[in-house]
Scaffold this motif. Structure first.
Motif, PDB file in Angstrom:
ATOM      1  N   VAL A   1      29.848  93.075  -9.989  1.00  0.00           N
ATOM      2  CA  VAL A   1      28.720  93.900  -9.586  1.00  0.00           C
ATOM      3  C   VAL A   1      29.204  95.082  -8.755  1.00  0.00           C
ATOM      4  CG1 VAL A   1      26.561  93.924  -8.267  1.00  0.00           C
ATOM      5  CG2 VAL A   1      27.156  91.926  -9.639  1.00  0.00           C
ATOM      6  N   ALA A   2      30.152  94.819  -7.854  1.00  0.00           N
ATOM      7  CA  ALA A   2      30.662  95.876  -6.969  1.00  0.00           C
ATOM      8  C   ALA A   2      31.998  95.447  -6.386  1.00  0.00           C
ATOM      9  CB  ALA A   2      29.658  96.143  -5.841  1.00  0.00           C
ATOM     10  N   GLY A   3      32.696  96.416  -5.848  1.00  0.00           N
ATOM     11  CA  GLY A   3      33.948  96.131  -5.157  1.00  0.00           C
ATOM     12  C   GLY A   3      35.132  96.040  -6.095  1.00  0.00           C
ATOM     13  N   PRO A   4      36.311  95.974  -5.520  1.00  0.00           N
ATOM     14  CA  PRO A   4      37.534  95.899  -6.337  1.00  0.00           C
ATOM     15  C   PRO A   4      37.743  94.492  -6.873  1.00  0.00           C
ATOM     16  CG  PRO A   4      38.078  95.830  -4.018  1.00  0.00           C
ATOM     17  CD  PRO A   4      36.598  96.021  -4.091  1.00  0.00           C
TER      18      PRO A   4
ATOM     19  N   GLY B   1      34.582  90.058   4.117  1.00  0.00           N
ATOM     20  CA  GLY B   1      35.588  91.058   4.475  1.00  0.00           C
ATOM     21  C   GLY B   1      36.339  90.692   5.729  1.00  0.00           C
ATOM     22  N   ARG B   2      35.612  90.249   6.747  1.00  0.00           N
ATOM     23  CA  ARG B   2      36.272  89.832   8.004  1.00  0.00           C
ATOM     24  C   ARG B   2      37.204  88.655   7.780  1.00  0.00           C
ATOM     25  NH1 ARG B   2      31.233  90.995  10.596  1.00  0.00           N
ATOM     26  NH2 ARG B   2      30.602  88.834  10.390  1.00  0.00           N
TER      27      ARG B   2
ATOM     28  N   ALA C   1      31.219  96.713  -0.322  1.00  0.00           N
ATOM     29  CA  ALA C   1      32.173  95.883  -1.071  1.00  0.00           C
ATOM     30  C   ALA C   1      33.502  96.620  -1.224  1.00  0.00           C
ATOM     31  CB  ALA C   1      31.596  95.516  -2.437  1.00  0.00           C
ATOM     32  N   ARG C   2      33.441  97.915  -1.533  1.00  0.00           N
ATOM     33  CA  ARG C   2      34.659  98.712  -1.663  1.00  0.00           C
ATOM     34  C   ARG C   2      35.398  98.803  -0.341  1.00  0.00           C
ATOM     35  NH1 ARG C   2      36.496 102.985  -0.063  1.00  0.00           N
ATOM     36  NH2 ARG C   2      34.552 103.748   0.804  1.00  0.00           N
TER      37      ARG C   2
ATOM     38  N   ALA D   1      35.439  91.634  -3.898  1.00  0.00           N
ATOM     39  CA  ALA D   1      34.743  91.706  -5.188  1.00  0.00           C
ATOM     40  C   ALA D   1      33.399  90.994  -5.058  1.00  0.00           C
ATOM     41  CB  ALA D   1      35.586  91.049  -6.278  1.00  0.00           C
ATOM     42  N   LEU D   2      32.359  91.638  -5.519  1.00  0.00           N
ATOM     43  CA  LEU D   2      31.021  91.048  -5.537  1.00  0.00           C
ATOM     44  C   LEU D   2      30.686  90.757  -6.984  1.00  0.00           C
ATOM     45  CD1 LEU D   2      28.378  90.287  -4.093  1.00  0.00           C
ATOM     46  CD2 LEU D   2      27.646  92.665  -4.414  1.00  0.00           C
ATOM     47  N   LEU D   3      30.467  89.478  -7.270  1.00  0.00           N
ATOM     48  CA  LEU D   3      30.225  89.034  -8.643  1.00  0.00           C
ATOM     49  C   LEU D   3      28.876  88.341  -8.737  1.00  0.00           C
ATOM     50  CD1 LEU D   3      33.709  87.511  -8.611  1.00  0.00           C
ATOM     51  CD2 LEU D   3      33.129  89.235 -10.286  1.00  0.00           C
ATOM     52  N   ALA D   4      28.308  88.358  -9.921  1.00  0.00           N
ATOM     53  CA  ALA D   4      27.071  87.630 -10.186  1.00  0.00           C
ATOM     54  C   ALA D   4      27.358  86.576 -11.242  1.00  0.00           C
ATOM     55  CB  ALA D   4      25.978  88.578 -10.670  1.00  0.00           C
ATOM     56  N   GLY D   5      26.763  85.412 -11.056  1.00  0.00           N
ATOM     57  CA  GLY D   5      26.948  84.321 -12.007  1.00  0.00           C
ATOM     58  C   GLY D   5      25.840  84.292 -13.027  1.00  0.00           C
ATOM     59  N   ALA D   6      26.102  83.605 -14.112  1.00  0.00           N
ATOM     60  CA  ALA D   6      25.079  83.431 -15.144  1.00  0.00           C
ATOM     61  C   ALA D   6      24.044  82.432 -14.647  1.00  0.00           C
ATOM     62  CB  ALA D   6      25.719  82.938 -16.436  1.00  0.00           C
ATOM     63  N   SER D   7      22.780  82.732 -14.850  1.00  0.00           N
ATOM     64  CA  SER D   7      21.728  81.851 -14.328  1.00  0.00           C
ATOM     65  C   SER D   7      21.650  80.525 -15.074  1.00  0.00           C
ATOM     66  CB  SER D   7      20.378  82.563 -14.370  1.00  0.00           C
ATOM     67  OG  SER D   7      20.098  82.985 -15.679  1.00  0.00           O
TER      68      SER D   7
END
Length: 173
Positions: free
Chosen positions: A19-22, A69-70, A92-93, A98-104
């Motif tokens: 979704v976002a981030g590296p 992050g911390r 996120a960057r 890394a920000l990920l989304a899972g399958a529902s």
């Protein structure tokens, strides 16, 4: 060493969406299921944290990204499909998470088990953990056999035990 990008190519990771981030900022050392946000705060650096729906009720995504992050986490996985905002993308960057989304339609436990198996199968990680175990054992001079085996087991993630040999009384001819 495996990174989030490597895990997304595994069978368990194919159901996840970045979704976002590296996706390759940090090496993934473990996969943890987080049911409460305090568990996210105590996750090991390099962990990929899979958040349950219960965890998300007590914290918003921005707070979770800050905690990750911390803590030096490689990424967090949100349950189900997820939207994004410019603020999430930037955070996120900046945090390198890394920000990920899972399958529902996929169970969290299957995702955790599948990704954990992929991380454990990484030979570089096993060698690093073995090296850490050896270094830790070197500092245990004078420790008993049980203490050494416990420490080695904890470092490598495999239960070691001392063989027990049957005792026989000597017999006379």
């Amino acid at each position: 060493m495996r990174r989030v990008s490597d895990l997304l190519r595994t069978p368990a990771g194919r159901r996840l969406t970045l979704v976002a981030g590296p996706w390759d900022a940090r090496e993934v050392g473990s996969v943890v299921l987080v049911d409460e946000m305090r568990e996210l705060a105590s996750a090991a650096p390099g962990a990929l944290a899979i958040l349950s729906r219960h965890a998300m009720r007590s914290c918003d995504v921005l707070d979770a990204l800050r905690l990750a992050g911390r803590g030096g986490l490689a990424g967090i996985v949100l349950p189900g499909p997820s939207g994004t905002s410019p603020e999430m993308v930037e955070l996120a960057r900046r945090e390198g998470v890394a920000l990920l989304a899972g399958a529902s339609d996929h169970s969290l436990s299957d995702t955790v088990l599948g990704l954990s198996a992929a991380v454990r199968a990484d030979p570089g990680l096993l060698l690093r953990r073995t090296r850490e175990a050896i270094e830790g054992l070197g500092a245990m001079e004078g420790a008993g056999e049980d203490d050494i085996l416990r420490a080695a087991s904890a470092s490598v993630g495999v239960a070691y035990g001392a063989p027990t040999w049957p005792t026989r009384r000597p017999t006379r001819p």
